[in-house]
Scaffold this motif. Structure first.
Motif, short mmCIF file in Angstrom:
data_model
loop_
_atom_site.label_atom_id
_atom_site.label_comp_id
_atom_site.label_asym_id
_atom_site.label_seq_id
_atom_site.Cartn_x
_atom_site.Cartn_y
_atom_site.Cartn_z
N LEU A 28 0.83 -1.21 0.00
CA LEU A 28 0.00 0.00 0.00
C LEU A 28 0.86 1.26 0.00
N GLN A 29 1.97 1.24 0.76
CA GLN A 29 2.89 2.39 0.77
C GLN A 29 3.45 2.66 -0.62
N ARG A 75 -5.86 1.97 6.28
CA ARG A 75 -6.85 2.99 5.90
C ARG A 75 -6.17 4.30 5.51
N ARG A 76 -5.18 4.74 6.29
CA ARG A 76 -4.49 5.99 6.02
C ARG A 76 -3.80 5.94 4.65
N ALA A 80 -4.65 8.25 1.39
CA ALA A 80 -3.59 9.04 0.74
C ALA A 80 -3.53 8.73 -0.75
N ARG A 81 -3.71 7.48 -1.09
CA ARG A 81 -3.69 7.08 -2.49
C ARG A 81 -4.86 7.70 -3.25
N LEU A 82 -6.03 7.75 -2.60
CA LEU A 82 -7.20 8.37 -3.23
C LEU A 82 -6.97 9.86 -3.47
#
Length: 110
Positions: A28-29, A75-76, A80-82
């Motif tokens: 995800l990062q 979730r964070r 951030a990606r959104l």
């Protein structure tokens, strides 16, 4: 899956180090989607943990930290990606909701 296997999987998947670039949080990062089946394994592990800890008053620190990271950091990173207008897998939002709900159930015992 037994408790120790589920515990280890959650701790491993919550790792934020780049040594294992296939962990849930590292992917995800890096703006990558989870590996197919990765979220399913996390959810299954959470269910095993929930069942094993029913009625227990104490959680071990490593597991607690892994649960926290998977639910809050997941979730964070998704949010951030959104914000960056990046493409996100269509079901990832719902998967993160399920992860958070299950972690909350583990902490509350309900």
């Amino acid at each position: 899956m037994d408790y120790e296997t589920a515990r280890r999987l959650l701790i491993d998947q919550s790792s934020e180090t780049t040594l294992n670039s296939d962990t849930f949080l590292v992917r995800l990062q890096q703006g990558q989607p989870p590996i197919p089946g990765q979220v399913t394994s996390i959810l299954l592990s959470l269910k095993v943990i929930f069942e094993a800890l029913k009625g227990k008053k104490v959680l071990d620190r490593d597991l607690s930290y892994a649960l926290y990271l998977i639910s809050s950091e997941g979730r964070r990173l998704f949010e951030a990606r959104l914000e960056q207008q990046s493409d996100c897998p269509p079901l990832l939002n719902e998967d993160l909701d399920r992860i958070s709900a299950t972690v909350k159930s583990i902490f509350s015992g309900v």
